[in-house]
Design a protein around this motif. Structure first.
Motif, short mmCIF file in Angstrom:
data_model
loop_
_atom_site.label_atom_id
_atom_site.label_comp_id
_atom_site.label_asym_id
_atom_site.label_seq_id
_atom_site.Cartn_x
_atom_site.Cartn_y
_atom_site.Cartn_z
N PRO A 1 26.76 39.18 77.21
CA PRO A 1 27.44 37.96 77.64
C PRO A 1 28.46 37.56 76.57
O PRO A 1 29.01 38.43 75.91
CB PRO A 1 26.29 36.96 77.77
N GLU A 2 28.72 36.33 76.40
CA GLU A 2 29.69 35.92 75.38
C GLU A 2 29.25 36.38 74.00
O GLU A 2 28.07 36.50 73.71
CB GLU A 2 29.79 34.40 75.39
N TRP B 1 24.32 43.01 62.69
CA TRP B 1 24.99 41.97 63.48
C TRP B 1 26.48 42.26 63.62
O TRP B 1 27.03 42.25 64.72
CB TRP B 1 24.76 40.62 62.80
N HIS B 2 27.13 42.54 62.48
CA HIS B 2 28.57 42.82 62.53
C HIS B 2 28.84 44.14 63.26
O HIS B 2 29.81 44.25 64.01
CB HIS B 2 29.15 42.86 61.12
N GLY B 3 27.98 45.14 63.03
CA GLY B 3 28.16 46.41 63.72
C GLY B 3 28.02 46.28 65.22
O GLY B 3 28.66 47.01 65.98
N LEU B 4 27.18 45.35 65.66
CA LEU B 4 26.93 45.18 67.10
C LEU B 4 27.93 44.24 67.75
O LEU B 4 28.43 44.51 68.85
CB LEU B 4 25.51 44.65 67.29
N PHE B 5 28.25 43.14 67.08
CA PHE B 5 29.01 42.07 67.73
C PHE B 5 30.46 41.92 67.26
O PHE B 5 31.29 41.41 68.01
CB PHE B 5 28.31 40.72 67.52
N ASN B 6 30.77 42.33 66.04
CA ASN B 6 32.04 41.91 65.44
C ASN B 6 33.01 43.02 65.08
O ASN B 6 34.09 42.72 64.59
CB ASN B 6 31.77 41.08 64.17
N THR B 7 32.65 44.25 65.25
CA THR B 7 33.59 45.31 64.90
C THR B 7 33.76 46.26 66.08
O THR B 7 32.80 46.53 66.81
CB THR B 7 33.12 46.10 63.66
N ARG B 8 34.96 46.73 66.26
CA ARG B 8 35.23 47.69 67.33
C ARG B 8 34.89 49.11 66.89
O ARG B 8 34.77 50.00 67.74
CB ARG B 8 36.71 47.63 67.73
N ASN B 9 34.76 49.32 65.59
CA ASN B 9 34.53 50.67 65.07
C ASN B 9 33.41 50.63 64.03
O ASN B 9 33.67 50.57 62.83
CB ASN B 9 35.82 51.22 64.46
N PRO B 10 32.15 50.67 64.46
CA PRO B 10 31.05 50.62 63.50
C PRO B 10 31.05 51.78 62.51
O PRO B 10 30.61 51.62 61.36
CB PRO B 10 29.80 50.68 64.40
N GLN B 11 31.54 52.94 62.94
CA GLN B 11 31.54 54.08 62.02
C GLN B 11 32.52 53.84 60.86
O GLN B 11 32.23 54.22 59.72
CB GLN B 11 31.90 55.36 62.79
N ARG B 12 33.64 53.24 61.14
CA ARG B 12 34.57 52.91 60.06
C ARG B 12 33.98 51.85 59.14
O ARG B 12 34.14 51.91 57.91
CB ARG B 12 35.90 52.42 60.63
N TYR B 13 33.27 50.88 59.71
CA TYR B 13 32.56 49.88 58.93
C TYR B 13 31.53 50.56 58.02
O TYR B 13 31.40 50.22 56.83
CB TYR B 13 31.91 48.89 59.89
N LEU C 1 17.80 40.37 72.62
CA LEU C 1 17.56 38.93 72.48
C LEU C 1 18.78 38.12 72.91
O LEU C 1 18.66 37.06 73.51
CB LEU C 1 17.19 38.60 71.03
N HIS C 2 19.97 38.64 72.61
CA HIS C 2 21.19 37.93 72.97
C HIS C 2 21.49 38.05 74.46
O HIS C 2 21.97 37.10 75.09
CB HIS C 2 22.37 38.46 72.15
N ALA C 3 21.19 39.22 75.02
CA ALA C 3 21.56 39.47 76.42
C ALA C 3 20.52 38.99 77.42
O ALA C 3 20.82 38.87 78.61
CB ALA C 3 21.82 40.96 76.62
N ALA C 4 19.29 38.73 76.95
CA ALA C 4 18.23 38.36 77.88
C ALA C 4 18.54 37.05 78.59
O ALA C 4 19.00 36.08 77.97
CB ALA C 4 16.90 38.25 77.13
N GLY C 5 18.31 37.02 79.87
CA GLY C 5 18.51 35.80 80.64
C GLY C 5 17.31 34.87 80.55
O GLY C 5 16.38 35.12 79.77
N PRO C 6 17.29 33.83 81.36
CA PRO C 6 16.19 32.85 81.29
C PRO C 6 14.89 33.33 81.92
O PRO C 6 13.85 32.71 81.71
CB PRO C 6 16.76 31.65 82.05
N ALA C 7 14.93 34.41 82.67
CA ALA C 7 13.72 34.88 83.35
C ALA C 7 12.66 35.30 82.33
O ALA C 7 12.96 35.90 81.30
CB ALA C 7 14.06 36.07 84.25
N LEU C 8 11.40 34.98 82.63
CA LEU C 8 10.30 35.29 81.73
C LEU C 8 10.20 36.78 81.46
O LEU C 8 9.94 37.21 80.33
CB LEU C 8 8.99 34.78 82.33
#
Length: 265
Positions: free
Chosen positions: A11-12, A67-79, A176-183
């Motif tokens: 999501p966002e 966190w940065h590798g997943l959410f904030n960089t387009r190229n984790p390998q370069r990071y 954890l970030h993508a999970a919706g409200p469903a149990l």
């Protein structure tokens, strides 16, 4: 039970405000650990600081890299390559630190860089598997990556468990970030967060060290589950040069102190 995992259609994008606080805390706790281990006299009996506050540093560094590798960089390998460069610069002063064993070990930047590179590759591989892309090259790549983990774990700081932490963090953070409200989704995300805590608990021997490491991971997982929105802005943003240079720089200063005081004799 079907899990929504690893297609990485998030999501966002979550806010990363908390990492500004994490940077200061990681550097402070790492420095406390190294000062009590290498610099301060043993008769002060400050080993407790390294076994408590000092155990915050590595899981926090690993969490921020994941966190940065997943959410904030387009190229984790370069990071990962940028982290590896810091490790190369730091390796010589790191090798000058007094240790109980003479075995050659690569510093923690190698652990972080290899963990990130492996986590990013596994994320892409799992996404392809979910889309039905089970070809021979992918399966051979999975086997090779596990073999590489087995070999590299003998040569890097924090070993095999340290290399596992970033890939497990990336999987747990995504869920954890993508999970919706469903149990069902919440329970699935919690199940995938559990391996992070297990590995964190196995990384240390004393109960005090285990508790600080596991608690650090729990806080980061809570942030990934939505608490990132609650983090206020850090009053003083860490200068980029300080962030990049502190790890090799503080080892160089410790090595200089040890040499001047006769500790490297």
């Amino acid at each position: 039970m079907t899990l929504q995992a690893t297609s990485m259609a998030l999501p966002e994008r979550p806010t990363s405000t908390w990492t500004g606080w994490g940077q200061w805390l990681a550097l402070a706790t790492m420095t406390i650990d190294h000062l009590t281990r290498y610099v301060l006299p043993g008769h002060l009996d400050l080993a407790w600081a390294g076994s408590s506050l000092g155990r915050i540093a590595f899981p926090l560094f690993a969490a921020m890299v994941a966190w940065h590798g997943l959410f904030n960089t387009r190229n984790p390998q370069r990071y990962a390559r940028r982290i590896l460069i810091i490790g190369l610069v730091a390796q010589l002063p790191y090798m000058m630190m007094p240790r109980a064993s003479d075995a050659f070990i690569l510093n923690v930047c190698f652990t972080l860089a290899l963990g990130l590179a492996w986590g990013a590759w596994l994320r892409d591989a799992l996404g392809r598997l979910q889309q039905g892309g089970t070809d021979l090259h992918l399966l051979l790549g999975l086997v090779f990556s596990v073999a590489a983990w087995q070999v590299a774990g003998h040569w890097v700081e924090y070993g095999h468990r340290g290399l596992l932490l970033i890939p497990l963090f990336m999987l747990a953070m995504h869920q954890l970030h993508a999970a919706g409200p469903a149990l069902q989704q919440r329970l699935g995300a919690a199940l995938l967060a559990a391996p992070v805590l297990v590995v964190a608990g196995l990384m240390n021997s004393s109960d005090m060290a285990k508790s600080f490491t596991v608690a650090t991971c729990l806080v980061v997982l809570w942030l990934a589950a939505g608490a990132h929105r609650l983090a206020p802005s850090v009053p003083l943003v860490m200068p980029r040069r300080l962030w990049l240079g502190w790890y090799p720089g503080h080892f160089a200063l410790i090595a200089l102190w040890l040499w001047a005081s006769g500790g490297l004799a």
